[in-house]
Enzyme design. Structure first.
Site, mmCIF file in Angstrom:
data_model
loop_
_atom_site.group_PDB
_atom_site.id
_atom_site.type_symbol
_atom_site.label_atom_id
_atom_site.label_comp_id
_atom_site.label_asym_id
_atom_site.label_seq_id
_atom_site.Cartn_x
_atom_site.Cartn_y
_atom_site.Cartn_z
ATOM 1 N N ASP A 79 -6.585 -29.821 -22.615
ATOM 2 C CA ASP A 79 -7.910 -30.145 -22.098
ATOM 3 C C ASP A 79 -8.166 -29.235 -20.897
ATOM 4 O O ASP A 79 -7.233 -28.756 -20.257
ATOM 5 C CB ASP A 79 -7.949 -31.621 -21.694
ATOM 6 C CG ASP A 79 -9.280 -32.019 -21.097
ATOM 7 O OD1 ASP A 79 -10.322 -31.556 -21.599
ATOM 8 O OD2 ASP A 79 -9.278 -32.766 -20.107
ATOM 9 N N ASP B 299 -10.993 -29.560 -17.956
ATOM 10 C CA ASP B 299 -11.240 -30.271 -16.700
ATOM 11 C C ASP B 299 -10.251 -31.421 -16.528
ATOM 12 O O ASP B 299 -10.185 -32.328 -17.359
ATOM 13 C CB ASP B 299 -12.676 -30.808 -16.673
ATOM 14 C CG ASP B 299 -13.698 -29.686 -16.819
ATOM 15 O OD1 ASP B 299 -13.491 -28.623 -16.216
ATOM 16 O OD2 ASP B 299 -14.677 -29.878 -17.564
#
Length: 391
Positions: A236, A238
């Site tokens: 991922d 952020d």
């Protein structure tokens, strides 16, 4: 090396394949679900490339239709079609007014793996380029730069050597000053003189060399790429790569998480591929555009490659089911916890789920990994030691 272009020679007819290439250029031949050109581009798109150029000839319109302006890891592809056949040297003349950087040059019908990072590290004065050499068991039958040898990093001809040109080069831009617009061969008419004048460096790869120019080689390639299952890590963005400050879309507001560079270097060493997969609802909400996001992702790639860290691809979902506008207001399967982006990557990159992990900071990341049946880890400050202990 920064400011690097990739040039792929795609102009040959593939006459040795006879009816197989009657209606299709050789580089577009399918290797399972992908064309051979796509397999080549995938190998290089992790680099900090400026542009990709495909030099097409035979049935070049088919290549242009499929690849013109298409982007690979945010790098745009440009197709240049010869008006008449110019050979592997003459075709490079079409780059003179277009290319602005040093460039990697590769054949569009062969593939070999090698130490990319080492190979592109080329800034030595008095040299125009570098050639990758590979083993040649039938070197006496090969007329194109066979019987090569490396002495003090320079390529020389040596009759007793069983090394040959792998069809992969890196050239300084000024190499194009030696190219004129006529039909002639890079291998037979240009490089031998430069080698004899000690202007070409060399490196060796002992990995499997694949040339799809013959039918049995094409069949071998299809089997090779089908059988080769790869490991991968999906990250991922952020909250893992950078601090989650809410809709981060400029590098000015981008803050790397602590220790992420060391962690990413470990992933490059341990896994075949490293991917970023991210929801970007800010696009759907009209906060920023896909072009702005692309600019940020290119900056991320540039920073990482300067640290010798490579991201093979970045996947993002621009949709939101309720807060989006126009075409971006959509309930899709690519927005996590949906797993469509991971499933496409698994198929196109031939990934082994059992040798793959995903790292995220939200329950949606975990559920996405669960749907694709891959191992999941939550991000924390001890991520690297956790991965080393459990993988």
């Amino acid at each position: 090396m920064s400011d690097l272009d990739l040039v792929i020679l795609c102009g040959g007819k593939g006459s040795r394949l006879k009816n197989i290439t009657k209606n299709i250029p050789k580089p577009l031949l399918k290797i399972n679900s992908l064309s051979f050109i796509e397999i080549i581009i995938k190998y290089y798109q992790k680099l900090n490339l400026n542009k990709i150029y495909l030099l097409a000839g035979y049935k070049g319109q088919l290549i242009k239709k499929k690849f013109q302006k298409k982007k690979f890891n945010f790098v745009e592809c440009n197709v240049i079609i010869e008006n008449k056949a110019l050979g592997t040297a003459g075709s490079l003349s079409n780059l003179k007014r277009k290319i602005k950087n040093n460039f990697l040059l590769v054949n569009g019908d062969s593939y070999i793996e090698y130490d990319l990072e080492k190979f592109i590290n080329f800034e030595k004065k008095n040299y125009l380029g570098k050639i990758l050499l590979t083993n040649n068991k039938n070197y006496k039958q090969n007329k194109k730069l066979s019987s090569l040898f490396i002495k003090k990093n320079k390529v020389i001809f040596k009759n007793s050597s069983k090394l040959m040109n792998a069809g992969i080069y890196i050239f300084k831009k000024k190499f194009l000053n030696f190219i004129i617009k006529k039909y002639y061969s890079l291998e037979n008419n240009v490089l031998p003189n430069l080698i004899n004048n000690k202007k070409i460096l060399g490196e060796i790869s002992h990995k499997k060399f694949i040339d799809i120019g013959l039918k049995h080689n094409l069949n071998y390639a299809r089997n090779f790429f089908f059988k080769k299952k790869n490991s991968a890590v999906f990250l991922d963005r952020d909250g893992v790569i950078n601090k989650d400050l809410g809709h981060v879309h400029t590098y000015r507001n981008f803050q790397w998480t602590k220790g992420i560079f060391k962690t990413l270097k470990f992933f490059n060493q341990k896994y075949d591929y490293v991917f970023i997969i991210t929801n970007q609802a800010g696009i759907a909400k009209g906060i920023y555009s896909e072009m702005v996001l692309e600019k940020l992702h290119n900056k991320i790639k540039n920073v990482l490659t300067s640290k010798k860290i490579f991201i093979d691809d970045i996947f993002y979902c621009p949709h939101h089911p309720t807060l989006g506008y126009g075409k971006y207001k959509k309930k899709c399967k690519c927005r996590k916890p949906g797993n469509l982006l991971i499933e496409k990557a698994i198929k196109n990159w031939n990934i082994d789920r059992k040798k793959t992990i995903m790292i995220g900071d939200k329950i949606s990341d975990k559920n996405c990994a669960k749907k694709s049946k891959i191992k999941f880890f939550y991000y924390d400050k001890n991520l690297l030691s956790k991965i080393k202990k459990n993988c």
